[in-house]
Design a protein around this motif. Structure first.
Motif, short mmCIF file in Angstrom:
data_model
loop_
_atom_site.label_atom_id
_atom_site.label_comp_id
_atom_site.label_asym_id
_atom_site.label_seq_id
_atom_site.Cartn_x
_atom_site.Cartn_y
_atom_site.Cartn_z
N LEU A 1 0.83 -1.21 0.00
CA LEU A 1 0.00 0.00 0.00
C LEU A 1 0.86 1.26 0.00
N LEU A 2 1.96 1.23 0.76
CA LEU A 2 2.84 2.39 0.83
C LEU A 2 3.50 2.66 -0.52
N VAL A 3 4.03 1.62 -1.16
CA VAL A 3 4.68 1.80 -2.46
C VAL A 3 3.68 2.30 -3.49
N PHE A 4 2.49 1.72 -3.50
CA PHE A 4 1.47 2.15 -4.46
C PHE A 4 1.09 3.61 -4.22
N ALA A 5 0.98 4.01 -2.95
CA ALA A 5 0.61 5.39 -2.65
C ALA A 5 1.71 6.36 -3.05
N ILE A 6 2.97 6.00 -2.80
CA ILE A 6 4.08 6.88 -3.17
C ILE A 6 4.14 7.05 -4.68
N ASP A 7 3.86 5.98 -5.42
CA ASP A 7 3.92 6.05 -6.88
C ASP A 7 2.85 6.99 -7.45
N GLN A 8 1.84 7.30 -6.67
CA GLN A 8 0.80 8.21 -7.16
C GLN A 8 1.15 9.67 -6.86
N GLN A 9 2.24 9.91 -6.13
CA GLN A 9 2.62 11.26 -5.76
C GLN A 9 3.57 11.86 -6.80
N ASN A 10 3.64 13.18 -6.80
CA ASN A 10 4.58 13.87 -7.70
C ASN A 10 5.99 13.89 -7.12
N THR A 11 6.09 13.89 -5.80
CA THR A 11 7.39 13.95 -5.13
C THR A 11 7.81 12.55 -4.72
N LEU A 12 9.03 12.19 -5.07
CA LEU A 12 9.55 10.86 -4.77
C LEU A 12 10.64 10.94 -3.70
N PRO A 13 10.87 9.85 -2.97
CA PRO A 13 11.94 9.83 -1.95
C PRO A 13 13.31 9.68 -2.61
N SER A 14 13.76 10.74 -3.28
CA SER A 14 15.00 10.66 -4.05
C SER A 14 16.23 10.53 -3.17
N MET B 1 11.16 5.45 -8.91
CA MET B 1 9.89 4.80 -8.61
C MET B 1 8.81 5.08 -9.64
N HIS B 2 8.90 6.20 -10.35
CA HIS B 2 7.94 6.48 -11.41
C HIS B 2 8.30 5.79 -12.72
N ALA B 3 9.52 5.27 -12.79
CA ALA B 3 9.98 4.67 -14.04
C ALA B 3 9.73 3.17 -14.10
N THR B 4 9.72 2.51 -12.95
CA THR B 4 9.57 1.05 -12.93
C THR B 4 9.00 0.60 -11.60
N GLY B 5 8.25 -0.49 -11.64
CA GLY B 5 7.70 -1.05 -10.42
C GLY B 5 8.73 -1.77 -9.57
N TRP B 6 9.92 -2.02 -10.12
CA TRP B 6 10.95 -2.74 -9.36
C TRP B 6 11.72 -1.84 -8.41
N ALA B 7 11.56 -0.52 -8.53
CA ALA B 7 12.26 0.38 -7.61
C ALA B 7 11.63 0.36 -6.22
N GLY B 8 10.31 0.18 -6.16
CA GLY B 8 9.60 0.21 -4.88
C GLY B 8 10.12 -0.79 -3.86
N PRO B 9 10.25 -2.08 -4.21
CA PRO B 9 10.75 -3.04 -3.22
C PRO B 9 12.17 -2.76 -2.75
N LEU B 10 12.98 -2.10 -3.58
CA LEU B 10 14.33 -1.75 -3.15
C LEU B 10 14.31 -0.58 -2.17
N VAL B 11 13.38 0.35 -2.37
CA VAL B 11 13.21 1.43 -1.40
C VAL B 11 12.77 0.85 -0.05
N VAL B 12 11.80 -0.07 -0.10
CA VAL B 12 11.33 -0.71 1.14
C VAL B 12 12.46 -1.49 1.80
N LEU C 1 4.62 -6.56 -5.18
CA LEU C 1 3.29 -6.50 -5.78
C LEU C 1 2.81 -5.06 -5.90
N GLY C 2 3.04 -4.26 -4.86
CA GLY C 2 2.62 -2.87 -4.90
C GLY C 2 3.32 -2.09 -6.00
#
Length: 460
Positions: free
Chosen positions: A59-72, A80-91, A159-160
């Motif tokens: 849920l957190l990854v999906f919510a962050i992907d909907q934002q304009n500001t990313l945890p750069s 995170m806006h370029a690929t779904g595989w970035a989210g699990p690495l951030v987590v 998955l998120g």
């Protein structure tokens, strides 16, 4: 006076119990393990952790992907806006700092202490009739629950991310492009790698739970140990000390996402973590077997918590520092001018073709660019080595088709762990901040800011 415990019934069980227990075999470990798992999952804290670990990251990854500001500022967060595989690495990066130490504290740090608080040791020992089997069952149950929670963090975050951005290529830590298939292999492998330092923290939790009894410090020990080691990783320590701490394995997984892979620090971190896990578990078992359960006022806390807990682990740290020093021959911080120059040039040479492709310019390759970098620290004053935010690099490359050499400047902030962030400082047409419309979505210029990593033990 403490009495060493064996697999025989406890001496305090009373003479009246001997005829009933004599000749009876101890309860099988499988049955004890089943009971311990039931006890683990009956606790509301563990149930809450299971829910959070299996639902929260996705849920957190999906919510962050909907934002304009990313945890750069987080590794791979800018992609995170370029690929779904970035989210699990951030987590994964955040989990190594906060989530996994908390999980080990709640599960392993309380597995023995809860019996002290409830006063159920006598009943458990009389029923099971084997102290070693009790310890084994509790340790295995703790590891099983922790493994389930780590799996939840990994699966949920993947998955998120995939639901939010799909199976797009991932830009590696050195700028090279990983296909979705490559990312699908390396990201689960990275999560598997952090199991080693998680087991080390779990073993420290077992040791604290046995040694400190009902004291809340036993429950907090894995978190305190993790915070202490994370603080040490932020200090300018010698590389041999840095790699000898289990916490470095929470960082060194990023070596899987370079080409060639930086496996040396990762394997050392995993090996060190497993050594800590084995030693801490053995110490916890020794303390448990030596504990006097006939004294209801003795919950295990005392001087032996220092002599059989802290001092042996300090000895393990000293031994691993020596082993890393001898095995790698590394010295100092591991961050040198030559390493920074090569790394920055490599990342730039991989990202420049990606930028040109996004801007619909003629295709170029990294080999055509012949990229080099000249870096200095503190404007060339003092030692040209070590971490700091005062590195400045001038990147030079050949412009294909024009027979000219172009240059770009970066301000580079190198952390003590080897990770760095390069911030573009001109010319604005190359590494300034501007948006590129890619697949109908505006994305920042990939050369504006990028992450990289210096291999602390490699000579090249």
């Amino acid at each position: 006076m403490t009495t060493p415990l064996t697999d025989a019934p406890a001496a305090g069980a009373g003479a009246a119990l001997k005829p009933r227990t004599a000749g009876r075999r101890p309860v099988p470990v499988v049955r004890i393990l089943r009971m311990e798992l039931v006890k683990q999952f009956s606790a509301w804290r563990v149930r809450l952790l299971v829910l959070l670990c299996w639902l929260g990251p996705g849920l957190l990854v999906f919510a962050i992907d909907q934002q304009n500001t990313l945890p750069s500022d987080t590794l791979f967060g800018r992609w995170m806006h370029a690929t779904g595989w970035a989210g699990p690495l951030v987590v994964l990066g955040v989990a190594g700092t906060w989530a996994l130490p908390l999980v080990t504290s709640v599960v392993a740090g309380d597995v023995f202490a809860c019996e002290d608080r409830l006063g159920t040791w006598r009943h458990l020992i009389i029923a099971v009739r084997s102290h070693r089997r009790i310890f084994a069952a509790k340790a295995i149950a703790s590891v099983a629950v922790i493994g389930l929670l780590v799996a939840g963090l990994a699966v949920s975050s993947m998955l998120g991310g995939l639901l939010a951005e799909g199976n797009q290529p991932l830009i590696g830590l050195d700028g090279h492009l990983l296909t979705g298939e490559d990312a699908a292999v390396k990201i689960p492998l990275a999560w598997v790698c952090v199991l080693a330092p998680t087991l080390a923290l779990a073993a420290i939790g077992l040791l604290g739970s046995v040694a400190l009894g009902r004291s809340p410090m036993g429950l907090l020990l894995p978190v305190i140990a993790a915070l202490g080691m994370q603080t040490a990783q932020m200090l300018p320590l010698p590389v041999t000390v840095r790699l000898a701490l289990p916490s470095y394995a929470f960082i060194s997984w990023n070596g899987l996402f370079t080409d060639p892979q930086q496996l040396g620090p990762l394997l050392i971190g995993i090996g060190v973590s497993l050594v800590w896990a084995v030693v801490a578990t053995a110490l916890a078992c020794l303390l448990f077997l030596r504990r006097d359960f006939t004294n209801l006022n003795n919950d295990g806390a005392g001087r032996r918590a220092l002599t059989l807990g802290v001092l042996p682990l300090a000895g393990v740290l000293a031994a691993t520092v020596g082993a890393v020093a001898v095995g790698t021959g590394a010295g100092g911080s591991g961050i040198t001018q030559d390493k920074v120059q090569r790394s920055v040039a490599t990342v730039f040479s991989h990202l420049y073709p990606s930028q040109q492709a996004q801007m619909h310019q003629p295709a170029v390759t990294a080999a055509q660019l012949q990229t080099t970098a000249a870096c200095d620290k503190s404007e060339g004053l003092g030692a040209q080595a070590g971490p700091g935010n005062d590195w400045r690099c001038t990147v030079s490359w050949n412009v294909p088709g024009y027979n000219v050499t172009a240059q770009a400047i970066y301000q580079v902030d190198v952390t003590p762990t080897g990770r760095y962030i390069a911030d573009g400082d001109g010319p604005v047409q190359v590494n300034g901040y501007f948006l590129i419309i890619n697949a109908g979505k505006p994305t920042p210029n990939p050369l504006w800011q990028f992450d990289g990593n210096v291999d602390l033990i490699s000579d090249h």
